[in-house]
Design a protein around this motif. Structure first.
Motif, PDB file in Angstrom:
ATOM      1  N   LEU A 183      18.171 -28.045  19.579  1.00  0.00           N
ATOM      2  CA  LEU A 183      18.113 -28.094  18.115  1.00  0.00           C
ATOM      3  C   LEU A 183      19.505 -28.063  17.502  1.00  0.00           C
ATOM      4  CD1 LEU A 183      15.049 -25.800  17.390  1.00  0.00           C
ATOM      5  CD2 LEU A 183      15.175 -28.281  17.221  1.00  0.00           C
ATOM      6  N   ALA A 184      20.399 -27.288  18.105  1.00  0.00           N
ATOM      7  CA  ALA A 184      21.782 -27.230  17.602  1.00  0.00           C
ATOM      8  C   ALA A 184      22.456 -28.593  17.744  1.00  0.00           C
ATOM      9  CB  ALA A 184      22.569 -26.153  18.340  1.00  0.00           C
ATOM     10  N   ILE A 185      22.188 -29.277  18.822  1.00  0.00           N
ATOM     11  CA  ILE A 185      22.769 -30.612  19.022  1.00  0.00           C
ATOM     12  C   ILE A 185      22.223 -31.588  17.987  1.00  0.00           C
ATOM     13  CG2 ILE A 185      22.797 -32.588  20.600  1.00  0.00           C
ATOM     14  CD1 ILE A 185      22.982 -30.496  22.896  1.00  0.00           C
ATOM     15  N   VAL A 186      20.924 -31.538  17.733  1.00  0.00           N
ATOM     16  CA  VAL A 186      20.321 -32.428  16.736  1.00  0.00           C
ATOM     17  C   VAL A 186      20.875 -32.131  15.349  1.00  0.00           C
ATOM     18  CG1 VAL A 186      18.146 -32.987  15.559  1.00  0.00           C
ATOM     19  CG2 VAL A 186      18.222 -32.890  18.048  1.00  0.00           C
ATOM     20  N   VAL A 187      20.986 -30.856  15.013  1.00  0.00           N
ATOM     21  CA  VAL A 187      21.520 -30.472  13.696  1.00  0.00           C
ATOM     22  C   VAL A 187      22.980 -30.889  13.578  1.00  0.00           C
ATOM     23  CG1 VAL A 187      22.121 -28.492  12.249  1.00  0.00           C
ATOM     24  CG2 VAL A 187      19.862 -28.625  13.284  1.00  0.00           C
ATOM     25  N   GLY A 188      23.764 -30.647  14.620  1.00  0.00           N
ATOM     26  CA  GLY A 188      25.172 -31.041  14.596  1.00  0.00           C
ATOM     27  C   GLY A 188      25.355 -32.536  14.486  1.00  0.00           C
ATOM     28  N   TRP A 189      24.574 -33.283  15.257  1.00  0.00           N
ATOM     29  CA  TRP A 189      24.639 -34.743  15.199  1.00  0.00           C
ATOM     30  C   TRP A 189      24.277 -35.245  13.806  1.00  0.00           C
ATOM     31  CZ3 TRP A 189      19.656 -37.365  15.315  1.00  0.00           C
ATOM     32  CH2 TRP A 189      19.771 -38.756  15.176  1.00  0.00           C
ATOM     33  N   SER A 190      23.230 -34.668  13.232  1.00  0.00           N
ATOM     34  CA  SER A 190      22.811 -35.082  11.888  1.00  0.00           C
ATOM     35  C   SER A 190      23.874 -34.743  10.851  1.00  0.00           C
ATOM     36  CB  SER A 190      21.494 -34.405  11.517  1.00  0.00           C
ATOM     37  OG  SER A 190      20.463 -34.802  12.382  1.00  0.00           O
ATOM     38  N   TYR A 191      24.482 -33.574  10.980  1.00  0.00           N
ATOM     39  CA  TYR A 191      25.511 -33.153  10.028  1.00  0.00           C
ATOM     40  C   TYR A 191      26.729 -34.074  10.090  1.00  0.00           C
ATOM     41  CZ  TYR A 191      29.130 -30.344   7.819  1.00  0.00           C
ATOM     42  OH  TYR A 191      30.159 -29.920   7.018  1.00  0.00           O
ATOM     43  N   PHE A 192      27.198 -34.349  11.299  1.00  0.00           N
ATOM     44  CA  PHE A 192      28.379 -35.202  11.452  1.00  0.00           C
ATOM     45  C   PHE A 192      28.091 -36.660  11.112  1.00  0.00           C
ATOM     46  CE2 PHE A 192      29.823 -31.667  14.258  1.00  0.00           C
ATOM     47  CZ  PHE A 192      30.904 -31.304  13.475  1.00  0.00           C
ATOM     48  N   GLU A 193      26.822 -37.048  11.145  1.00  0.00           N
ATOM     49  CA  GLU A 193      26.438 -38.386  10.734  1.00  0.00           C
ATOM     50  C   GLU A 193      26.425 -38.503   9.211  1.00  0.00           C
ATOM     51  OE1 GLU A 193      22.297 -39.659  11.129  1.00  0.00           O
ATOM     52  OE2 GLU A 193      23.030 -41.327  12.338  1.00  0.00           O
ATOM     53  N   GLY A 194      26.439 -37.360   8.540  1.00  0.00           N
ATOM     54  CA  GLY A 194      26.450 -37.362   7.079  1.00  0.00           C
ATOM     55  C   GLY A 194      25.066 -37.348   6.463  1.00  0.00           C
ATOM     56  N   ALA A 195      24.069 -36.882   7.213  1.00  0.00           N
ATOM     57  CA  ALA A 195      22.704 -36.837   6.703  1.00  0.00           C
ATOM     58  C   ALA A 195      22.568 -35.729   5.661  1.00  0.00           C
ATOM     59  CB  ALA A 195      21.733 -36.598   7.851  1.00  0.00           C
ATOM     60  N   LEU A 215      20.643 -32.578   3.663  1.00  0.00           N
ATOM     61  CA  LEU A 215      20.061 -31.345   4.178  1.00  0.00           C
ATOM     62  C   LEU A 215      18.576 -31.541   4.502  1.00  0.00           C
ATOM     63  CD1 LEU A 215      20.423 -28.363   4.826  1.00  0.00           C
ATOM     64  CD2 LEU A 215      19.844 -27.850   2.455  1.00  0.00           C
ATOM     65  N   GLY A 216      17.879 -32.279   3.665  1.00  0.00           N
ATOM     66  CA  GLY A 216      16.462 -32.547   3.920  1.00  0.00           C
ATOM     67  C   GLY A 216      16.252 -33.326   5.207  1.00  0.00           C
ATOM     68  N   THR A 217      17.095 -34.326   5.449  1.00  0.00           N
ATOM     69  CA  THR A 217      16.993 -35.120   6.674  1.00  0.00           C
ATOM     70  C   THR A 217      17.293 -34.259   7.895  1.00  0.00           C
ATOM     71  OG1 THR A 217      17.674 -37.095   5.463  1.00  0.00           O
ATOM     72  CG2 THR A 217      17.845 -37.177   7.867  1.00  0.00           C
ATOM     73  N   ILE A 218      18.267 -33.385   7.781  1.00  0.00           N
ATOM     74  CA  ILE A 218      18.614 -32.491   8.894  1.00  0.00           C
ATOM     75  C   ILE A 218      17.429 -31.585   9.230  1.00  0.00           C
ATOM     76  CG2 ILE A 218      20.088 -30.565   9.583  1.00  0.00           C
ATOM     77  CD1 ILE A 218      22.349 -31.894   7.976  1.00  0.00           C
ATOM     78  N   VAL A 219      16.800 -31.032   8.201  1.00  0.00           N
ATOM     79  CA  VAL A 219      15.659 -30.135   8.429  1.00  0.00           C
ATOM     80  C   VAL A 219      14.498 -30.898   9.063  1.00  0.00           C
ATOM     81  CG1 VAL A 219      13.909 -28.725   7.264  1.00  0.00           C
ATOM     82  CG2 VAL A 219      16.309 -28.524   6.619  1.00  0.00           C
ATOM     83  N   VAL A 220      14.206 -32.093   8.558  1.00  0.00           N
ATOM     84  CA  VAL A 220      13.115 -32.892   9.113  1.00  0.00           C
ATOM     85  C   VAL A 220      13.394 -33.235  10.576  1.00  0.00           C
ATOM     86  CG1 VAL A 220      11.970 -35.151   9.003  1.00  0.00           C
ATOM     87  CG2 VAL A 220      12.327 -33.831   6.915  1.00  0.00           C
ATOM     88  N   ARG A 221      14.613 -33.635  10.897  1.00  0.00           N
ATOM     89  CA  ARG A 221      14.954 -33.954  12.289  1.00  0.00           C
ATOM     90  C   ARG A 221      14.825 -32.725  13.190  1.00  0.00           C
ATOM     91  NH1 ARG A 221      20.357 -37.765  11.602  1.00  0.00           N
ATOM     92  NH2 ARG A 221      19.258 -39.606  10.798  1.00  0.00           N
ATOM     93  N   ALA A 222      15.263 -31.566  12.700  1.00  0.00           N
ATOM     94  CA  ALA A 222      15.174 -30.340  13.501  1.00  0.00           C
ATOM     95  C   ALA A 222      13.719 -29.951  13.735  1.00  0.00           C
ATOM     96  CB  ALA A 222      15.932 -29.207  12.809  1.00  0.00           C
ATOM     97  N   VAL A 223      12.891 -30.062  12.712  1.00  0.00           N
ATOM     98  CA  VAL A 223      11.474 -29.715  12.868  1.00  0.00           C
ATOM     99  C   VAL A 223      10.799 -30.688  13.830  1.00  0.00           C
ATOM    100  CG1 VAL A 223       9.262 -29.627  11.646  1.00  0.00           C
ATOM    101  CG2 VAL A 223      11.273 -28.545  10.649  1.00  0.00           C
TER     102      VAL A 223
END
Length: 88
Positions: A14-26, A28-36
């Motif tokens: 989950l940390a990798i998915v959140v980090g990847w999403s953050y560095f991609e510029g997604a 906050l909503g997209t980050i949460v959806v991807r993590a869930v």
């Protein structure tokens, strides 16, 4: 796989998915959806793995299971105690 190992692995995934999403510029909503979604997929995979392991295991006959649990043969009428060694 034991539950603690699974939880640690899931947190890292989950940390990798959140980090990847953050560095991609997604957002906050997209980050949460991807993590869930990632957490749900991981949980589903773990459940299916455990289910498959249980389904593949062979059941033991009741007599063999009881003997394996006891581990010792006891003469009929003999009492079992927690003491070890000779009783004086």
């Amino acid at each position: 796989m034991s539950l603690p190992k699974f939880i640690v692995g899931m947190i890292f995934a989950l940390a990798i998915v959140v980090g990847w999403s953050y560095f991609e510029g997604a957002s906050l909503g997209t980050i949460v959806v991807r993590a869930v979604l990632c957490a749900v997929i991981i949980q589903l995979g773990y459940f299916l793995l455990v289910f498959a392991m249980i389904a593949r295991s062979r059941p033991l006959p009741a007599d063999r299971a009881r003997e394996a649990d006891r581990g010792v043969k006891v003469a009929e009428g003999e009492k079992l105690t927690a003491r070890r060694g000779s009783v004086r």
